[in-house]
Design a protein around this motif. Sequence first.
Motif, short mmCIF file in Angstrom:
data_model
loop_
_atom_site.label_atom_id
_atom_site.label_comp_id
_atom_site.label_asym_id
_atom_site.label_seq_id
_atom_site.Cartn_x
_atom_site.Cartn_y
_atom_site.Cartn_z
N GLY A 46 0.82 -1.21 0.00
CA GLY A 46 0.00 0.00 0.00
C GLY A 46 0.85 1.25 0.00
N LEU A 47 1.90 1.26 0.81
CA LEU A 47 2.82 2.40 0.83
C LEU A 47 3.52 2.57 -0.51
N ARG A 48 3.88 1.45 -1.12
CA ARG A 48 4.51 1.51 -2.45
C ARG A 48 3.56 2.15 -3.46
N ALA A 49 2.30 1.76 -3.40
CA ALA A 49 1.32 2.32 -4.33
C ALA A 49 1.20 3.83 -4.15
N LEU A 50 1.13 4.28 -2.90
CA LEU A 50 1.06 5.72 -2.64
C LEU A 50 2.31 6.44 -3.15
N ALA A 51 3.46 5.81 -2.94
CA ALA A 51 4.71 6.42 -3.38
C ALA A 51 4.74 6.55 -4.90
N VAL A 52 4.35 5.49 -5.60
CA VAL A 52 4.34 5.53 -7.07
C VAL A 52 3.37 6.58 -7.58
N LEU A 53 2.17 6.58 -7.02
CA LEU A 53 1.16 7.54 -7.48
C LEU A 53 1.59 8.98 -7.23
N SER A 54 2.23 9.22 -6.10
CA SER A 54 2.65 10.59 -5.79
C SER A 54 3.66 11.10 -6.81
N VAL A 55 4.59 10.23 -7.22
CA VAL A 55 5.60 10.63 -8.21
C VAL A 55 4.96 10.82 -9.58
N ILE A 56 4.07 9.91 -9.97
CA ILE A 56 3.39 10.01 -11.26
C ILE A 56 2.58 11.31 -11.34
N PHE A 57 1.83 11.59 -10.28
CA PHE A 57 1.02 12.81 -10.27
C PHE A 57 1.91 14.06 -10.32
#
Length: 221
Positions: free
Chosen positions: A24-35
């Motif tokens: 879950g933390l990985r998903a948030l990290a990836v999404l934050s960078v993509i956004f």
Amino acid sequence: MLMVTQKMSLDHIARLRYRPEIDGLRALAVLSVIFLHAGVSVIPGGFTGVDIFYVISGFLITKIIVASVQRNQFSLSGFYARRIKRILPAVFVMLLAVIVFGYFILTPDKYLNLAESAIYTSVFLANVWFAKTTGYFDEFTRISPLVHMWSLAVEEQFYLIFPVLLASMNFLWGSKGIRVSIIVLFVTSLLLSIFLTSRYPNFSFYLLPTRAWELSAGALL
């Protein structure tokens, strides 16, 4: 100094229980960078996604290394072979695709820059190249196809040194030596980051000495 066992693989002796909260933390990290790179301010401070990844990486790898080191079953060659098999195939496929695609869409000077950055990327020194040539938020960086590889370079440089440090400290002073070495690494790198960020922002952003504290924070956890 390091005992190598042929009976048990690193994966077997230090298999980790699946942690859904880490995914879950990985998903948030990836999404934050993509956004962030898409210019969408859904998650503020999107560049901190890389910092989250470093902490997660330090946490997981340290559990694996310490478990095997304390059983005298750690192999440096096995550890590095595992990293190579996991990382290099994807890196070289990505580099080939970017170089071929870049040939058709980049101007000659931009393509030369791409080729130079690709050479550094192939030996996990992309962070050094970008630290020398540009700041992370400069316009040149925004259109550089391989700028994202700086973070992988930092991680792999850390893991070139970190297993040797833990194995050596365990051999000399056992578990206490491991704990003390991680704390010293964390504090030293954090102080360097605090001191150098305002004076040498490129160095502090891209290079290992001022990033190691994040991976060490995961190791302490």
